[in-house]
Design an enzyme around this catalytic site. Structure first.
Site, PDB file in Angstrom:
ATOM      1  N   ARG A 166      -4.012   0.429  -6.693  1.00 52.57           N
ATOM      2  CA  ARG A 166      -2.558   0.363  -6.408  1.00 52.57           C
ATOM      3  C   ARG A 166      -1.732   1.264  -7.340  1.00 52.57           C
ATOM      4  O   ARG A 166      -0.619   0.922  -7.739  1.00 52.57           O
ATOM      5  CB  ARG A 166      -2.020  -1.071  -6.488  1.00 52.57           C
ATOM      6  CG  ARG A 166      -2.574  -2.011  -5.473  1.00 52.57           C
ATOM      7  CD  ARG A 166      -2.318  -1.576  -4.025  1.00 52.57           C
ATOM      8  NE  ARG A 166      -3.139  -2.361  -3.160  1.00 52.57           N
ATOM      9  CZ  ARG A 166      -4.411  -2.039  -2.856  1.00 52.57           C
ATOM     10  NH1 ARG A 166      -4.962  -0.923  -3.303  1.00 52.57           N
ATOM     11  NH2 ARG A 166      -5.111  -2.820  -2.074  1.00 52.57           N
ATOM     12  N   SER A 189       2.053  -7.995  -0.817  1.00 51.75           N
ATOM     13  CA  SER A 189       1.657  -8.694  -2.049  1.00 51.75           C
ATOM     14  C   SER A 189       2.639  -8.318  -3.150  1.00 51.75           C
ATOM     15  O   SER A 189       2.847  -7.135  -3.409  1.00 51.75           O
ATOM     16  CB  SER A 189       0.250  -8.269  -2.471  1.00 51.75           C
ATOM     17  OG  SER A 189      -0.663  -8.575  -1.449  1.00 51.75           O
ATOM     18  N   GLU A 200       3.723  -5.370  -7.851  1.00 56.02           N
ATOM     19  CA  GLU A 200       3.233  -4.209  -7.099  1.00 56.02           C
ATOM     20  C   GLU A 200       4.382  -3.347  -6.569  1.00 56.02           C
ATOM     21  O   GLU A 200       4.309  -2.118  -6.630  1.00 56.02           O
ATOM     22  CB  GLU A 200       2.346  -4.688  -5.948  1.00 56.02           C
ATOM     23  CG  GLU A 200       1.727  -3.552  -5.175  1.00 56.02           C
ATOM     24  CD  GLU A 200       0.943  -4.025  -3.961  1.00 56.02           C
ATOM     25  OE1 GLU A 200      -0.010  -4.809  -4.132  1.00 56.02           O
ATOM     26  OE2 GLU A 200       1.293  -3.611  -2.850  1.00 56.02           O
TER      27      GLU A 200
HETATM   28  C1  LIG Z   1       4.230  -7.150   5.267  1.00 55.65           C
HETATM   29  C2  LIG Z   1       3.701  -6.138   4.286  1.00 55.65           C
HETATM   30  C3  LIG Z   1       2.336  -5.972   4.114  1.00 55.65           C
HETATM   31  C4  LIG Z   1       1.842  -5.005   3.218  1.00 55.65           C
HETATM   32  N1  LIG Z   1       0.497  -4.874   3.068  1.00 55.65           N
HETATM   33  C5  LIG Z   1      -0.007  -3.952   2.215  1.00 55.65           C
HETATM   34  C6  LIG Z   1      -1.420  -3.794   2.066  1.00 55.65           C
HETATM   35  O1  LIG Z   1      -2.217  -4.451   2.745  1.00 55.65           O
HETATM   36  N2  LIG Z   1      -1.860  -2.880   1.176  1.00 55.65           N
HETATM   37  C7  LIG Z   1      -1.013  -2.121   0.430  1.00 55.65           C
HETATM   38  O2  LIG Z   1      -1.495  -1.299  -0.365  1.00 55.65           O
HETATM   39  N3  LIG Z   1       0.333  -2.236   0.558  1.00 55.65           N
HETATM   40  C8  LIG Z   1       0.850  -3.128   1.430  1.00 55.65           C
HETATM   41  N4  LIG Z   1       2.205  -3.284   1.555  1.00 55.65           N
HETATM   42  C9  LIG Z   1       3.109  -2.474   0.722  1.00 55.65           C
HETATM   43  C10 LIG Z   1       3.666  -1.216   1.425  1.00 55.65           C
HETATM   44  O3  LIG Z   1       3.616  -1.340   2.815  1.00 55.65           O
HETATM   45  C11 LIG Z   1       2.916   0.055   1.039  1.00 55.65           C
HETATM   46  O4  LIG Z   1       2.972   0.244  -0.353  1.00 55.65           O
HETATM   47  C12 LIG Z   1       3.488   1.286   1.720  1.00 55.65           C
HETATM   48  O5  LIG Z   1       2.649   2.395   1.508  1.00 55.65           O
HETATM   49  C13 LIG Z   1       4.906   1.647   1.260  1.00 55.65           C
HETATM   50  O6  LIG Z   1       5.360   2.678   2.117  1.00 55.65           O
HETATM   51  P1  LIG Z   1       6.904   2.960   2.325  1.00 55.65           P
HETATM   52  O7  LIG Z   1       7.007   4.209   3.119  1.00 55.65           O
HETATM   53  O8  LIG Z   1       7.567   1.770   2.890  1.00 55.65           O
HETATM   54  O9  LIG Z   1       7.375   3.224   0.827  1.00 55.65           O
HETATM   55  P2  LIG Z   1       8.799   2.870   0.200  1.00 55.65           P
HETATM   56  O10 LIG Z   1       8.911   1.394   0.038  1.00 55.65           O
HETATM   57  O11 LIG Z   1       9.862   3.553   0.939  1.00 55.65           O
HETATM   58  O12 LIG Z   1       8.634   3.525  -1.235  1.00 55.65           O
HETATM   59  C14 LIG Z   1       7.734   2.985  -2.177  1.00 55.65           C
HETATM   60  C15 LIG Z   1       7.623   3.942  -3.375  1.00 55.65           C
HETATM   61  O13 LIG Z   1       7.008   5.162  -2.948  1.00 55.65           O
HETATM   62  C16 LIG Z   1       7.889   6.259  -3.149  1.00 55.65           C
HETATM   63  N5  LIG Z   1       7.732   7.153  -1.991  1.00 55.65           N
HETATM   64  C17 LIG Z   1       7.897   6.840  -0.688  1.00 55.65           C
HETATM   65  N6  LIG Z   1       7.638   7.921   0.082  1.00 55.65           N
HETATM   66  C18 LIG Z   1       7.291   8.918  -0.765  1.00 55.65           C
HETATM   67  C19 LIG Z   1       6.923  10.285  -0.584  1.00 55.65           C
HETATM   68  N7  LIG Z   1       6.850  10.838   0.633  1.00 55.65           N
HETATM   69  N8  LIG Z   1       6.650  11.027  -1.686  1.00 55.65           N
HETATM   70  C20 LIG Z   1       6.730  10.494  -2.928  1.00 55.65           C
HETATM   71  N9  LIG Z   1       7.077   9.206  -3.164  1.00 55.65           N
HETATM   72  C21 LIG Z   1       7.357   8.429  -2.091  1.00 55.65           C
HETATM   73  C22 LIG Z   1       9.285   5.651  -3.248  1.00 55.65           C
HETATM   74  O14 LIG Z   1      10.158   6.463  -4.015  1.00 55.65           O
HETATM   75  C23 LIG Z   1       8.991   4.335  -3.927  1.00 55.65           C
HETATM   76  O15 LIG Z   1       8.870   4.540  -5.311  1.00 55.65           O
HETATM   77  C24 LIG Z   1       2.737  -4.215   2.462  1.00 55.65           C
HETATM   78  C25 LIG Z   1       4.119  -4.394   2.635  1.00 55.65           C
HETATM   79  C26 LIG Z   1       4.591  -5.343   3.534  1.00 55.65           C
HETATM   80  C27 LIG Z   1       6.067  -5.502   3.728  1.00 55.65           C
END
Ligand SMILES: Cc1cc2nc3c(=O)[nH]c(=O)nc-3n(C[C@H](O)[C@H](O)[C@H](O)COP(=O)(O)OP(=O)(O)OC[C@H]3O[C@@H](n4cnc5c(N)ncnc54)[C@H](O)[C@@H]3O)c2cc1C
Length: 370
Positions: free
Chosen positions: A181, A258, A362
């Protein structure tokens, strides 16, 4: 004060939007852009629908010394009620391309759309990561993982804007410091992901099943492979049962997934932790796995055994643990970021008091630390 950037900064955002063809929105509530559905306003948000726009906008804001928050799907963000003291750059370039052995996605593509497209084309590898919300570009940021697979094991290369040099280039996964992570991209302003590419298996079969619950649900042994579509369906079913697939009508999914990572306990600290567990719970089997630098314990197990059951603290609380999964902190509809922060601190302190293990959040927090 967060959310109240000076007008001069908003004018810079207007100029940058015009120069690179980005869409400018002002005073956007972050609660509309995050899956926890909390967070105060972003004074300015620039939505970029091409990689060139993302790179041009971020470069220009960096050069002007304007703070930037990169936003994908908002599914791993807890934003303070006071809002964001930065210009939000929403990554919305969303192309997906498949060929015989490669799955390629622009950073703003919805992650589950990428997985669904790969599965529909019979390409194997990504299916265990079905149902994870957010964007493809965010997956390397915390080396997204589920059901025994992490993106780091499948990544072929990542296209980055290096925010120090302003250069755009492809990098190898080995250069990203991918861990459990985490990566060199998490909690830093080092780079923006513009696109990702994954290696895929062309024989229509999944990656070897490494997660017992998933293998069992498919009547398979660990290590066996199954048709990709069958594995995707099973993963989505298991995830839905835990509130881990977004569903507007189910408050158990108004979360960031999580909330705490599974703690890795150093060897010299482990005997004390196990003694604390035994003194509280008796001679129980403690779930544990090898981790980098120690032994990985289950955060959900520790939370529950420290006295924080599903749904804690109760039906009337605006922020509660999910009723399906103790590791997800959820918004029941009216929670503020402060409510979620309070719950996170309560759980963290309770686990530390009970077992001497400090849980780490996380999600990325904006405007405060847990
Ligand atoms: C219901 C649910 C279930 C989930 N299950 C999992 C799971 O099973 N496994 C897991 O690992 N995670 C899980 N997550 C967490 C999350 O979905 C992941 O971490 C996902 O990759 C975040 O993507 P996002 O585009 O929403 O990022 P955001 O929330 O928009 O951003 C998260 C971070 O990444 C940075 N960021 C976003 N895009 C970029 C980019 N293009 N370049 C550089 N930095 C960037 C942002 O600045 C921020 O710091 C879950 C979340 C939810 C709500």
């Amino acid at each position: 004060m967060p959310g109240t950037l000076p007008c001069a900064v908003v004018r810079v955002a207007e100029d940058v939007a015009a120069e690179f063809g980005a869409e400018l929105d002002v005073n956007v509530p972050m609660s509309r852009l995050t899956t926890l559905r909390v967070g105060g306003p972003a004074r300015a948000m620039l939505t970029c629908r091409t990689a060139e726009a993302v790179a041009g906008v971020v470069r220009a804001l960096d050069t002007a010394g304007v703070p930037v928050l990169i936003l994908g799907g908002g599914s791993n963000l807890l934003v303070s009620d006071a809002g964001v003291d930065a210009v939000v750059v929403r990554v919305a370039n969303d192309g997906i391309r498949l060929d015989a052995r490669v799955v390629a996605a622009e950073a703003g593509a919805g992650w589950d759309d990428v997985v669904a497209a790969a599965v529909a084309a019979g390409l194997g590898g990504l299916e265990c990561l079905s149902g994870i919300p957010g964007s493809a570009g965010a997956t390397p940021v915390q080396n997204v993982g589920a059901y025994g697979v992490e993106v780091g094991s499948l990544l072929r290369r990542v296209r980055l804007l290096d925010r120090t040099s302003g250069e755009v280039r492809w990098v190898e996964p080995a250069d990203l410091g991918l861990g459990y992570r985490t990566s060199i991209l998490k909690h830093t302003d080092a780079a923006v992901v513009l696109a990702v590419e994954f290696d895929a298996a062309a024989d229509g079969l999944s990656a070897p099943l490494r997660y017992r619950e998933l293998a069992t649900s498919l009547g398979a042994e660990e290590g066996e492979r199954r048709p990709v579509a069958t594995v995707r369906e099973a993963v989505l079913r298991l995830r839905s049962g835990k509130g881990m697939v977004l569903d507007d009508g189910d408050n158990d999914t108004w979360s960031a997934g999580s909330f705490f990572t599974n703690p890795v306990v150093a060897d010299d600290h482990l005997p004390g932790v196990l003694a604390a567990i035994r003194s509280r719970l008796g001679d129980v089997a403690v779930p544990r796995y090898p981790g980098a630098g120690g032994t990985k314990l289950s955060a959900g197990w520790l939370i529950e055994r420290a006295g924080f059951g599903k749904g804690y603290p109760g039906p009337d609380a605006p922020a509660r643990l999910s009723t399906k999964h103790t590791l997800a902190l959820t918004n029941r509809g009216t929670a503020s970021a402060a409510d979620l922060l309070g719950l996170a601190r309560d759980v963290r302190a309770g686990v530390e008091d009970a077992f001497g293990v400090r849980l780490e959040p996380e999600p990325v927090t904006v405007g405060f630390t847990v």
